[in-house]
Design a protein around this motif. Structure first.
Motif, PDB file in Angstrom:
ATOM      1  N   GLN A 126      -0.289  41.558  49.478  1.00 56.37           N
ATOM      2  CA  GLN A 126       1.063  42.014  49.785  1.00 56.37           C
ATOM      3  C   GLN A 126       2.093  41.142  49.071  1.00 56.37           C
ATOM      4  O   GLN A 126       3.069  41.648  48.516  1.00 56.37           O
ATOM      5  CB  GLN A 126       1.285  41.971  51.297  1.00 56.37           C
ATOM      6  N   THR A 158       2.046  42.084  45.288  1.00 56.17           N
ATOM      7  CA  THR A 158       2.735  43.342  44.982  1.00 56.17           C
ATOM      8  C   THR A 158       4.243  43.174  45.128  1.00 56.17           C
ATOM      9  O   THR A 158       5.016  43.743  44.357  1.00 56.17           O
ATOM     10  CB  THR A 158       2.239  44.485  45.885  1.00 56.17           C
ATOM     11  N   HIS A 159       4.665  42.370  46.107  1.00 59.19           N
ATOM     12  CA  HIS A 159       6.098  42.123  46.283  1.00 59.19           C
ATOM     13  C   HIS A 159       6.655  41.376  45.065  1.00 59.19           C
ATOM     14  O   HIS A 159       7.726  41.716  44.554  1.00 59.19           O
ATOM     15  CB  HIS A 159       6.343  41.323  47.560  1.00 59.19           C
ATOM     16  N   GLN A 217       5.409  41.366  42.034  1.00 60.20           N
ATOM     17  CA  GLN A 217       5.372  42.252  40.873  1.00 60.20           C
ATOM     18  C   GLN A 217       6.554  43.214  40.898  1.00 60.20           C
ATOM     19  O   GLN A 217       7.179  43.465  39.868  1.00 60.20           O
ATOM     20  CB  GLN A 217       4.056  43.030  40.838  1.00 60.20           C
ATOM     21  N   SER A 218       6.862  43.751  42.082  1.00 58.97           N
ATOM     22  CA  SER A 218       7.994  44.675  42.165  1.00 58.97           C
ATOM     23  C   SER A 218       9.320  43.938  41.908  1.00 58.97           C
ATOM     24  O   SER A 218      10.235  44.493  41.294  1.00 58.97           O
ATOM     25  CB  SER A 218       8.033  45.373  43.531  1.00 58.97           C
ATOM     26  N   THR A 219       9.416  42.694  42.343  1.00 57.86           N
ATOM     27  CA  THR A 219      10.618  41.905  42.074  1.00 57.86           C
ATOM     28  C   THR A 219      10.761  41.644  40.577  1.00 57.86           C
ATOM     29  O   THR A 219      11.865  41.765  40.024  1.00 57.86           O
ATOM     30  CB  THR A 219      10.549  40.558  42.816  1.00 57.86           C
ATOM     31  N   GLU A 261       9.534  43.502  38.163  1.00 55.75           N
ATOM     32  CA  GLU A 261       9.842  44.774  37.502  1.00 55.75           C
ATOM     33  C   GLU A 261      11.311  45.134  37.688  1.00 55.75           C
ATOM     34  O   GLU A 261      11.930  45.699  36.795  1.00 55.75           O
ATOM     35  CB  GLU A 261       8.945  45.875  38.056  1.00 55.75           C
ATOM     36  N   GLN A 262      11.898  44.816  38.813  1.00 58.94           N
ATOM     37  CA  GLN A 262      13.299  45.110  39.050  1.00 58.94           C
ATOM     38  C   GLN A 262      14.201  44.250  38.175  1.00 58.94           C
ATOM     39  O   GLN A 262      15.258  44.668  37.730  1.00 58.94           O
ATOM     40  CB  GLN A 262      13.656  44.879  40.529  1.00 58.94           C
ATOM     41  N   ASP A 263      13.756  43.007  37.917  1.00 54.62           N
ATOM     42  CA  ASP A 263      14.544  42.108  37.083  1.00 54.62           C
ATOM     43  C   ASP A 263      14.545  42.547  35.624  1.00 54.62           C
ATOM     44  O   ASP A 263      15.486  42.253  34.884  1.00 54.62           O
ATOM     45  CB  ASP A 263      14.002  40.673  37.187  1.00 54.62           C
ATOM     46  N   GLU A 264      13.508  43.234  35.201  1.00 54.02           N
ATOM     47  CA  GLU A 264      13.415  43.637  33.791  1.00 54.02           C
ATOM     48  C   GLU A 264      14.234  44.824  33.493  1.00 54.02           C
ATOM     49  O   GLU A 264      15.055  45.389  33.767  1.00 54.02           O
ATOM     50  CB  GLU A 264      11.956  43.970  33.440  1.00 54.02           C
TER      51      GLU A 264
END
Length: 58
Positions: free
Chosen positions: A45, A48-49, A51-53, A55-58
């Motif tokens: 968990q 994945t958190h 990784q999503s953070t 991806e949002q920064d990119e």
């Protein structure tokens, strides 16, 4: 006098060990497989958190 002191120390150590063993026997048994699965789920968990953070920064 020293012999009495040594006897008292040994008796007290035996009492302490007995009490610790009684307390330990009353604790619920641990399930290492269940604990490992919980750790893995928490780790997944977090990953994945993160990784999503990222991806949002990119």
């Amino acid at each position: 006098m020293l012999e009495l002191f040594e006897f008292i120390v040994i008796v007290l150590l035996l009492i302490i060990i007995t009490l610790l063993l009684r307390i330990n026997s009353k604790l619920p048994k641990r399930d290492p497989v269940k604990e490992a699965m919980k750790r893995d789920a928490a780790r997944k968990q977090k990953l994945t958190h993160l990784q999503s953070t990222i991806e949002q920064d990119e």
